[in-house]
Design an enzyme around this catalytic site. Structure first.
Site, PDB file in Angstrom:
ATOM      1  N   HIS A   1      -9.067  -3.132   7.101  1.00 57.95           N
ATOM      2  CA  HIS A   1      -7.658  -2.959   6.541  1.00 57.95           C
ATOM      3  C   HIS A   1      -6.462  -2.758   7.666  1.00 57.95           C
ATOM      4  O   HIS A   1      -6.529  -1.839   8.011  1.00 57.95           O
ATOM      5  CB  HIS A   1      -7.855  -1.728   5.372  1.00 57.95           C
TER       6      HIS A   1
ATOM      7  N   ASP B   1      -2.084  -0.167  -2.713  1.00 57.59           N
ATOM      8  CA  ASP B   1      -1.412   0.398  -1.634  1.00 57.59           C
ATOM      9  C   ASP B   1       0.309  -0.081  -1.664  1.00 57.59           C
ATOM     10  O   ASP B   1       0.919   0.713  -1.167  1.00 57.59           O
ATOM     11  CB  ASP B   1      -1.799  -0.486  -0.301  1.00 57.59           C
TER      12      ASP B   1
ATOM     13  N   SER C   1      -4.503   2.791   9.465  1.00 62.42           N
ATOM     14  CA  SER C   1      -3.463   3.440   8.647  1.00 62.42           C
ATOM     15  C   SER C   1      -2.036   3.557   9.374  1.00 62.42           C
ATOM     16  O   SER C   1      -1.220   3.768   8.647  1.00 62.42           O
ATOM     17  CB  SER C   1      -3.970   4.683   8.214  1.00 62.42           C
TER      18      SER C   1
ATOM     19  N   HIS D   1      -2.427  -2.733   8.882  1.00 59.47           N
ATOM     20  CA  HIS D   1      -0.778  -2.328   8.592  1.00 59.47           C
ATOM     21  C   HIS D   1      -0.224  -3.251   9.784  1.00 59.47           C
ATOM     22  O   HIS D   1      -0.752  -3.251  11.000  1.00 59.47           O
ATOM     23  CB  HIS D   1      -0.679  -1.025   8.787  1.00 59.47           C
TER      24      HIS D   1
ATOM     25  N   HIS E   1       2.986   2.533  -2.802  1.00 59.64           N
ATOM     26  CA  HIS E   1       3.676   3.435  -1.996  1.00 59.64           C
ATOM     27  C   HIS E   1       4.936   2.901  -1.728  1.00 59.64           C
ATOM     28  O   HIS E   1       5.792   4.100  -1.564  1.00 59.64           O
ATOM     29  CB  HIS E   1       2.891   3.636  -0.555  1.00 59.64           C
TER      30      HIS E   1
END
Length: 354
Positions: A194, A13, A167, A196, A16
């Site tokens: 997960h 990740d 996401s 963000h 990115h």
């Protein structure tokens, strides 16, 4: 004391955040540091996963096989993870490459309403006797009932866990906790989260997920990732320890790994700025931060307007062309307003002269 499995996608990740340009030395050094910290899983690869390196989403500096091989050489005590999205990752080419490179555990991802797309990949990997987790992406875009339905599909394909991926960094804590609880009650496999950090809730949401029954959490060193970044691994480990949860991770060693990442991997420290906040509020994929800022600048429009417009269109990852379309429409609208204002001013001036 609850045992929490920690997966670290810093080297996937996080890619990115540097346009997928992590090099051999960076991968090797961080993998060694994560191994010393006894992080359970270290996920490695292109930001969009196996087979994703391309002109459309960004070409990686190294191939999937190279990245996985380099990390594998440093991971003596922890598992090597690989991530793939059907459409990017093919079974015979990309999954086999990862298997041959020594990947221990695979994650197969799809949009939160499209778990059907993962059936062949999950089934194939289970036939190869690999540990597999399904990943439901952009999970704020589905109802809790739909998430349970999609997770059950992945479970039926053979997935041993399902990861809820925020996401866009859009989840508020109560909403997330409710969804995790429903998934725990509605399936017989491990549930993970997960996060963000667009709304600065990634660690809090991770803790809420554990309270609701999640046993798998993701975090990256210093939150290394696109846009506002991911859940900060070192903070997550420290908070979980304070709450009495066992991760098996050495706190000082994971702090060392985070320091190394800041010094050697991170070009720009992830942080929540005005555009990142709007991205979270709009519920738009965090990986669009760079393209939106660049295209908005080129067209002379406000990137926050672009994000809100993308959110109204329910844009998901893989629809980068829509950013350009939205920016052009916003520019044309602004120019139209300016021309209309000029016409009004001319009419007022002529009226005054008469």
């Amino acid at each position: 004391m609850t045992q929490i499995l920690i997966s670290d996608p810093t080297l996937r990740d996080g890619n990115h955040a540097v346009q997928h340009r992590l090099n051999e030395e960076q991968i090797r050094r961080y993998a060694a540091a994560a191994n010393a910290a006894r992080v359970a899983i270290v996920e490695v690869g292109h930001g969009n996963g196996l087979g994703a390196s391309s002109l459309q989403v960004g070409e990686a500096l190294l191939s999937d096989a190279e990245m996985l091989r380099i990390a594998r050489e440093e991971l003596s005590d922890v598992k090597l993870g690989a991530f793939g999205i059907p459409g990017f990752a093919t079974m015979r080419r990309d999954l086999d490459v990862a298997i041959d490179a020594g990947a221990d555990i695979f994650r197969v991802g799809a949009h939160c309403t499209e778990a059907d797309l993962t059936e062949r990949h999950i089934t194939y990997l289970r036939e190869q006797d690999k540990e597999v987790h399904g990943v439901l992406m952009m999970c704020h875009m589905a109802t809790p009932e739909r998430l349970v339905e999609e997770a059950r599909k992945m479970e039926s394909y053979g997935a041993q866990g399902v990861i809820v991926m925020d996401s866009a960094g859009a989840f508020l804590t109560d909403d997330l906790q409710d969804r995790i609880a429903r998934l725990v009650d509605g399936t017989q496999i491990a549930i993970g989260f997960h996060g963000h950090n667009n709304l600065c809730l990634a660690v809090a949401n991770s803790v809420a997920a554990v309270k609701a029954g999640a046993t798998i959490l993701d975090g990256t060193a210093r939150g290394f990732g696109a846009g506002a970044g991911n859940t900060e691994l070192e903070v997550l480990v420290a908070v979980l320890a304070e709450l009495g949860h066992d991760t098996g991770i050495d706190l000082y060693k994971v702090l060392d790994a985070a320091d190394l990442a800041e010094a050697q991997l991170v070009q720009r420290m992830p942080h929540t700025d005005s555009v990142g906040i709007v991205s979270g509020l709009a519920g738009v994929f965090s990986g669009y931060s760079g393209p939106v800022r660049r295209i908005a600048r080129d067209f002379g429009v406000d990137p926050r307007d672009v994000f809100f417009a993308l959110g109204r269109r329910d844009v998901i990852a893989g629809q980068e062309d829509v950013i350009l379309e939205v920016a052009m429409a916003l520019r044309d609208a602004v120019e139209g307003q300016q021309l209309e204002q000029q016409d009004d001013e001319i009419s007022e001036s002529e009226g005054a002269r008469t």
